[in-house]
Design an enzyme around this catalytic site. Structure first.
Site, mmCIF file in Angstrom:
data_model
loop_
_atom_site.group_PDB
_atom_site.id
_atom_site.type_symbol
_atom_site.label_atom_id
_atom_site.label_comp_id
_atom_site.label_asym_id
_atom_site.label_seq_id
_atom_site.Cartn_x
_atom_site.Cartn_y
_atom_site.Cartn_z
ATOM 1 N N HIS A 112 -3.853 -30.950 -5.110
ATOM 2 C CA HIS A 112 -2.433 -31.332 -5.151
ATOM 3 C C HIS A 112 -2.254 -32.549 -6.045
ATOM 4 O O HIS A 112 -2.943 -33.559 -5.891
ATOM 5 C CB HIS A 112 -1.907 -31.641 -3.749
ATOM 6 N N SER A 113 -1.313 -32.460 -6.995
ATOM 7 C CA SER A 113 -0.957 -33.557 -7.889
ATOM 8 C C SER A 113 -2.193 -33.998 -8.679
ATOM 9 O O SER A 113 -2.744 -33.202 -9.430
ATOM 10 C CB SER A 113 -0.324 -34.697 -7.071
ATOM 11 N N MET A 114 -2.659 -35.239 -8.556
ATOM 12 C CA MET A 114 -3.883 -35.630 -9.243
ATOM 13 C C MET A 114 -5.020 -34.684 -8.908
ATOM 14 O O MET A 114 -5.861 -34.357 -9.762
ATOM 15 C CB MET A 114 -4.274 -37.062 -8.865
ATOM 16 N N SER A 148 -1.314 -27.475 -7.248
ATOM 17 C CA SER A 148 -0.063 -27.762 -6.538
ATOM 18 C C SER A 148 0.535 -29.070 -7.035
ATOM 19 O O SER A 148 -0.165 -30.076 -7.215
ATOM 20 C CB SER A 148 -0.361 -27.852 -5.032
#
Length: 260
Positions: A95-97, A123
């Site tokens: 997720h993200s990073m 994500s």
């Protein structure tokens, strides 16, 4: 304890052991996040899926270790741990990073001659080839805090406490530096299926930026948009769990064990 076992234990957390599961899912958290972010996901997917969550240095039980502000270096260290897990079919969820890290880990596994992940789930992150001129790692504390509050992530309200803020901001700034200075290798392309998940009100990922993930693999890519902002998955946990369960069940039977 053998050095390899110590490295594995340092980097990966198993909250809901599922040793009889047919597949493994390694989860990588967002900037400022920790392995415990994936505790609800691990509990929900067990016993069908054995979930391992990455614990970055500098947080929770690794708070005494220096954090890493270089995304390729962090991906190298995570890959060293992922290589040590058993040979069940492996999927990655970031997720993200964590999405960028999952992508880079998948590339490193392929470079080692290991089979591609059964699926890469990314994500809350635009494709690696889509850049914005973000410089939050250079911004004032006030600007960083305002940005975090707009995102509304888990624990963001805790930053109102001065002591927690003093501990958390350097770590968050470190992670932002890793993400904002990262540049992908245009010649590196995966060959595994990719599922892109995004919130319909996520200001950090446009529809075009989400669909651009298709250019990073020769495998099929699908984009799933759910209600919510950058941390949509906190409110859409049941939908995310159901999607992961379906996707992983569809590919597990087709996979062969990874060879080391």
């Amino acid at each position: 304890m053998p050095e390899s076992s110590a490295h594995l234990r340092a980097w990966l957390r198993r909250f809901s052991p599922a040793g009889d599961a047919m597949s493994l899912l390694v989860c990588l958290p967002h900037a400022g996040g920790s392995a415990s972010f994936f505790f609800p996901l691990a509990r929900a997917l067990a016993p069908e899926v054995d979930v391992l969550a990455v614990q970055y240095p500098g947080r929770q039980d690794r708070h005494h270790e220096p954090s890493i502000d270089n995304l390729p270096e962090l991906a190298d260290r995570i890959t060293d741990a992922v290589r040590l897990v058993d040979d069940r079919p492996l999927a990655l969820f970031g997720h993200s990073m964590g999405a960028l890290l999952a992508y880079e880990v998948a590339l490193r596994l392929a470079a080692d001659g290991l089979p591609a992940p059964s699926r890469l789930f990314v994500s809350g992150r635009r494709a690696p080839s889509r850049y914005r001129d973000d410089r939050f790692h250079l911004s004032s504390d006030g600007d960083v805090l305002a940005h975090l509050r707009r995102l509304g992530g888990p624990g963001s309200t805790a930053l109102d406490d001065p002591e927690i803020r003093a501990m958390a901001l350097p770590l968050i700034r470190n992670d932002y530096r890793a993400v904002e200075t990262y540049r992908h290798d245009p010649s590196a392309v995966l060959d595994c299926p990719v599922t892109v998940l995004t919130g319909d009100r996520d200001a950090l990922v446009s529809p075009e930026e989400a669909h651009a993930w298709a250019g990073h693999t020769t495998g099929p890519t699908d984009v799933v948009t759910l209600p919510g902002g950058h941390f949509y998955l906190a409110d859409q946990n049941e939908q995310v769990v159901a999607l992961l369960r379906r996707r992983l069940a569809a590919v597990t039977a087709q996979q062969t064990p990874r060879l080391r």
